[in-house]
Design a protein around this motif. Structure first.
Motif, PDB file in Angstrom:
ATOM      1  N   HIS A 129       0.841  -1.198   0.000  1.00  0.00           N
ATOM      2  CA  HIS A 129       0.000   0.000   0.000  1.00  0.00           C
ATOM      3  C   HIS A 129       0.881   1.255   0.000  1.00  0.00           C
ATOM      4  O   HIS A 129       0.651   2.190  -0.780  1.00  0.00           O
ATOM      5  CB  HIS A 129      -0.913  -0.016   1.227  1.00  0.00           C
ATOM      6  N   GLN A 130       1.894   1.288   0.853  1.00  0.00           N
ATOM      7  CA  GLN A 130       2.795   2.441   0.935  1.00  0.00           C
ATOM      8  C   GLN A 130       3.560   2.643  -0.373  1.00  0.00           C
ATOM      9  O   GLN A 130       3.711   3.771  -0.846  1.00  0.00           O
ATOM     10  CB  GLN A 130       3.782   2.279   2.087  1.00  0.00           C
ATOM     11  N   ARG A 131       4.039   1.557  -0.964  1.00  0.00           N
ATOM     12  CA  ARG A 131       4.806   1.667  -2.208  1.00  0.00           C
ATOM     13  C   ARG A 131       3.921   2.158  -3.352  1.00  0.00           C
ATOM     14  O   ARG A 131       4.341   3.002  -4.144  1.00  0.00           O
ATOM     15  CB  ARG A 131       5.446   0.331  -2.566  1.00  0.00           C
ATOM     16  N   ILE A 132       2.715   1.627  -3.452  1.00  0.00           N
ATOM     17  CA  ILE A 132       1.817   2.069  -4.522  1.00  0.00           C
ATOM     18  C   ILE A 132       1.467   3.539  -4.328  1.00  0.00           C
ATOM     19  O   ILE A 132       1.460   4.315  -5.282  1.00  0.00           O
ATOM     20  CB  ILE A 132       0.565   1.172  -4.611  1.00  0.00           C
ATOM     21  N   GLN A 133       1.215   3.936  -3.091  1.00  0.00           N
ATOM     22  CA  GLN A 133       0.918   5.349  -2.824  1.00  0.00           C
ATOM     23  C   GLN A 133       2.105   6.233  -3.223  1.00  0.00           C
ATOM     24  O   GLN A 133       1.927   7.289  -3.815  1.00  0.00           O
ATOM     25  CB  GLN A 133       0.562   5.554  -1.351  1.00  0.00           C
ATOM     26  N   ARG A 134       3.320   5.779  -2.922  1.00  0.00           N
ATOM     27  CA  ARG A 134       4.521   6.540  -3.302  1.00  0.00           C
ATOM     28  C   ARG A 134       4.630   6.623  -4.828  1.00  0.00           C
ATOM     29  O   ARG A 134       4.918   7.681  -5.389  1.00  0.00           O
ATOM     30  CB  ARG A 134       5.785   5.905  -2.719  1.00  0.00           C
ATOM     31  N   LEU A 135       4.380   5.506  -5.532  1.00  0.00           N
ATOM     32  CA  LEU A 135       4.455   5.501  -6.998  1.00  0.00           C
ATOM     33  C   LEU A 135       3.411   6.437  -7.608  1.00  0.00           C
ATOM     34  O   LEU A 135       3.659   7.071  -8.633  1.00  0.00           O
ATOM     35  CB  LEU A 135       4.285   4.073  -7.528  1.00  0.00           C
ATOM     36  N   ILE A 136       2.261   6.552  -6.961  1.00  0.00           N
ATOM     37  CA  ILE A 136       1.236   7.504  -7.417  1.00  0.00           C
ATOM     38  C   ILE A 136       1.717   8.927  -7.153  1.00  0.00           C
ATOM     39  O   ILE A 136       1.645   9.793  -8.025  1.00  0.00           O
ATOM     40  CB  ILE A 136      -0.112   7.233  -6.714  1.00  0.00           C
ATOM     41  N   ASN A 137       2.229   9.174  -5.952  1.00  0.00           N
ATOM     42  CA  ASN A 137       2.656  10.527  -5.568  1.00  0.00           C
ATOM     43  C   ASN A 137       3.787  11.070  -6.437  1.00  0.00           C
ATOM     44  O   ASN A 137       3.837  12.269  -6.701  1.00  0.00           O
ATOM     45  CB  ASN A 137       3.073  10.565  -4.094  1.00  0.00           C
ATOM     46  N   ILE A 138       4.697  10.195  -6.880  1.00  0.00           N
ATOM     47  CA  ILE A 138       5.810  10.673  -7.711  1.00  0.00           C
ATOM     48  C   ILE A 138       5.467  10.632  -9.203  1.00  0.00           C
ATOM     49  O   ILE A 138       6.296  10.963 -10.034  1.00  0.00           O
ATOM     50  CB  ILE A 138       7.123   9.910  -7.418  1.00  0.00           C
ATOM     51  N   GLY A 139       4.236  10.218  -9.521  1.00  0.00           N
ATOM     52  CA  GLY A 139       3.779  10.271 -10.905  1.00  0.00           C
ATOM     53  C   GLY A 139       4.114   9.080 -11.774  1.00  0.00           C
ATOM     54  O   GLY A 139       3.898   9.126 -12.984  1.00  0.00           O
ATOM     55  N   VAL A 140       4.652   8.010 -11.200  1.00  0.00           N
ATOM     56  CA  VAL A 140       4.944   6.812 -11.988  1.00  0.00           C
ATOM     57  C   VAL A 140       3.633   6.136 -12.378  1.00  0.00           C
ATOM     58  O   VAL A 140       3.432   5.754 -13.524  1.00  0.00           O
ATOM     59  CB  VAL A 140       5.862   5.843 -11.215  1.00  0.00           C
ATOM     60  N   ILE A 141       2.720   6.014 -11.411  1.00  0.00           N
ATOM     61  CA  ILE A 141       1.372   5.501 -11.690  1.00  0.00           C
ATOM     62  C   ILE A 141       0.462   6.711 -11.817  1.00  0.00           C
ATOM     63  O   ILE A 141       0.381   7.532 -10.911  1.00  0.00           O
ATOM     64  CB  ILE A 141       0.878   4.566 -10.559  1.00  0.00           C
ATOM     65  N   LYS A 142      -0.211   6.797 -12.948  1.00  0.00           N
ATOM     66  CA  LYS A 142      -1.081   7.950 -13.206  1.00  0.00           C
ATOM     67  C   LYS A 142      -2.558   7.645 -12.990  1.00  0.00           C
ATOM     68  O   LYS A 142      -3.391   8.460 -13.260  1.00  0.00           O
ATOM     69  CB  LYS A 142      -0.860   8.458 -14.627  1.00  0.00           C
ATOM     70  N   GLY A 143      -2.873   6.463 -12.559  1.00  0.00           N
ATOM     71  CA  GLY A 143      -4.263   6.117 -12.294  1.00  0.00           C
ATOM     72  C   GLY A 143      -4.544   4.713 -12.751  1.00  0.00           C
ATOM     73  O   GLY A 143      -3.650   3.968 -13.145  1.00  0.00           O
ATOM     74  N   SER A 144      -5.794   4.331 -12.664  1.00  0.00           N
ATOM     75  CA  SER A 144      -6.235   3.034 -13.170  1.00  0.00           C
ATOM     76  C   SER A 144      -7.525   3.280 -13.932  1.00  0.00           C
ATOM     77  O   SER A 144      -8.179   4.297 -13.742  1.00  0.00           O
ATOM     78  CB  SER A 144      -6.437   2.048 -12.021  1.00  0.00           C
ATOM     79  N   GLU A 145      -7.883   2.346 -14.779  1.00  0.00           N
ATOM     80  CA  GLU A 145      -9.053   2.596 -15.618  1.00  0.00           C
ATOM     81  C   GLU A 145      -9.712   1.296 -16.040  1.00  0.00           C
ATOM     82  O   GLU A 145      -9.093   0.235 -16.037  1.00  0.00           O
ATOM     83  CB  GLU A 145      -8.647   3.376 -16.862  1.00  0.00           C
ATOM     84  N   PHE A 146     -10.979   1.417 -16.369  1.00  0.00           N
ATOM     85  CA  PHE A 146     -11.683   0.337 -17.042  1.00  0.00           C
ATOM     86  C   PHE A 146     -11.583   0.648 -18.520  1.00  0.00           C
ATOM     87  O   PHE A 146     -11.739   1.796 -18.938  1.00  0.00           O
ATOM     88  CB  PHE A 146     -13.149   0.291 -16.621  1.00  0.00           C
ATOM     89  N   ILE A 147     -11.318  -0.347 -19.332  1.00  0.00           N
ATOM     90  CA  ILE A 147     -11.196  -0.143 -20.768  1.00  0.00           C
ATOM     91  C   ILE A 147     -12.484  -0.602 -21.433  1.00  0.00           C
ATOM     92  O   ILE A 147     -12.864  -1.768 -21.310  1.00  0.00           O
ATOM     93  CB  ILE A 147      -9.971  -0.898 -21.334  1.00  0.00           C
ATOM     94  N   ILE A 148     -13.153   0.322 -22.095  1.00  0.00           N
ATOM     95  CA  ILE A 148     -14.413   0.032 -22.779  1.00  0.00           C
ATOM     96  C   ILE A 148     -14.103  -0.373 -24.206  1.00  0.00           C
ATOM     97  O   ILE A 148     -13.333   0.297 -24.896  1.00  0.00           O
ATOM     98  CB  ILE A 148     -15.330   1.272 -22.749  1.00  0.00           C
ATOM     99  N   ASP A 149     -14.685  -1.461 -24.667  1.00  0.00           N
ATOM    100  CA  ASP A 149     -14.521  -1.910 -26.048  1.00  0.00           C
ATOM    101  C   ASP A 149     -15.386  -1.012 -26.927  1.00  0.00           C
ATOM    102  O   ASP A 149     -16.618  -1.066 -26.846  1.00  0.00           O
ATOM    103  CB  ASP A 149     -14.955  -3.367 -26.177  1.00  0.00           C
ATOM    104  N   PRO A 150     -14.770  -0.154 -27.766  1.00  0.00           N
ATOM    105  CA  PRO A 150     -15.552   0.785 -28.585  1.00  0.00           C
ATOM    106  C   PRO A 150     -16.604   0.107 -29.458  1.00  0.00           C
ATOM    107  O   PRO A 150     -17.727   0.599 -29.584  1.00  0.00           O
ATOM    108  CB  PRO A 150     -14.499   1.487 -29.444  1.00  0.00           C
ATOM    109  N   GLY A 151     -16.272  -1.033 -30.057  1.00  0.00           N
ATOM    110  CA  GLY A 151     -17.215  -1.740 -30.912  1.00  0.00           C
ATOM    111  C   GLY A 151     -18.452  -2.204 -30.171  1.00  0.00           C
ATOM    112  O   GLY A 151     -19.554  -2.218 -30.727  1.00  0.00           O
ATOM    113  N   LYS A 152     -18.303  -2.570 -28.901  1.00  0.00           N
ATOM    114  CA  LYS A 152     -19.433  -3.057 -28.101  1.00  0.00           C
ATOM    115  C   LYS A 152     -20.407  -1.944 -27.731  1.00  0.00           C
ATOM    116  O   LYS A 152     -21.534  -2.215 -27.343  1.00  0.00           O
ATOM    117  CB  LYS A 152     -18.939  -3.732 -26.825  1.00  0.00           C
ATOM    118  N   VAL A 153     -19.960  -0.688 -27.838  1.00  0.00           N
ATOM    119  CA  VAL A 153     -20.843   0.448 -27.537  1.00  0.00           C
ATOM    120  C   VAL A 153     -21.162   1.255 -28.789  1.00  0.00           C
ATOM    121  O   VAL A 153     -21.567   2.414 -28.713  1.00  0.00           O
ATOM    122  CB  VAL A 153     -20.269   1.342 -26.413  1.00  0.00           C
ATOM    123  N   GLY A 154     -20.966   0.622 -29.955  1.00  0.00           N
ATOM    124  CA  GLY A 154     -21.427   1.229 -31.199  1.00  0.00           C
ATOM    125  C   GLY A 154     -20.423   2.031 -31.993  1.00  0.00           C
ATOM    126  O   GLY A 154     -20.779   2.652 -32.994  1.00  0.00           O
TER     127      GLY A 154
END
Length: 152
Positions: A40-65
């Protein structure tokens, strides 16, 4: 931009979360042989220094038209118009990426449209109407061969 100093555990964490952003911290901890609190501490540090910029769900464009994917090179009338053109391009939700580039084109876009008719309308009535754009060239994607994150 200089490389951030990462140790072996940081690199292993990055490989694991880039493969599955929803992986539980305790599973990462087991894989790295450290405590959940340390992860938890390491991931928070990686976020704080900008190595990790976030997380996301990836939507399949074809499945939504959105069945047409294209890449577009943009020629600018004047390179100094980049900022103004970018602000206008940001108003078009079908454009999902915009890069300032070297070479023939000043900018390169990735965009999605519902179909080819929708794509033609997007080109003629939205993109090419932007003041500062001198011309465009488009490549339609026939399919994505693969996508991946940069390896650590």
């Amino acid at each position: 931009m200089s490389r951030t100093n990462l140790d072996e555990i940081d690199e292993r964490i990055l490989r694991l979360v880039s493969g599955n952003a929803r992986i539980p911290f305790l599973e990462i901890a087991r894989e790295c042989n450290v405590s959940g609190a340390a992860i938890h501490q390491r991931i928070q540090r990686l976020i704080n220094i900008g190595v990790i910029k976030g997380s996301e769900f990836i939507i399949d464009p074809g499945k939504v038209g959105y069945n047409t994917c294209a890449y577009m090179g943009i020629l600018l009338k004047d390179a100094r118009m980049y900022r103004e053109v970018t602000e206008e391009l940001m108003k078009i939700p079908e454009i999902v990426e915009c890069h300032y580039t070297t070479g023939r084109y000043a900018m390169y876009l990735k965009l999605y449209a519902k179909d080819n008719a929708d794509f033609l309308d997007l080109i003629h009535n939205k993109i090419q109407m932007i003041d500062g754009i001198a011309g465009t060239e488009t490549l339609i994607s026939l399919g994505e061969a693969f996508r991946r994150h940069v390896q650590v």
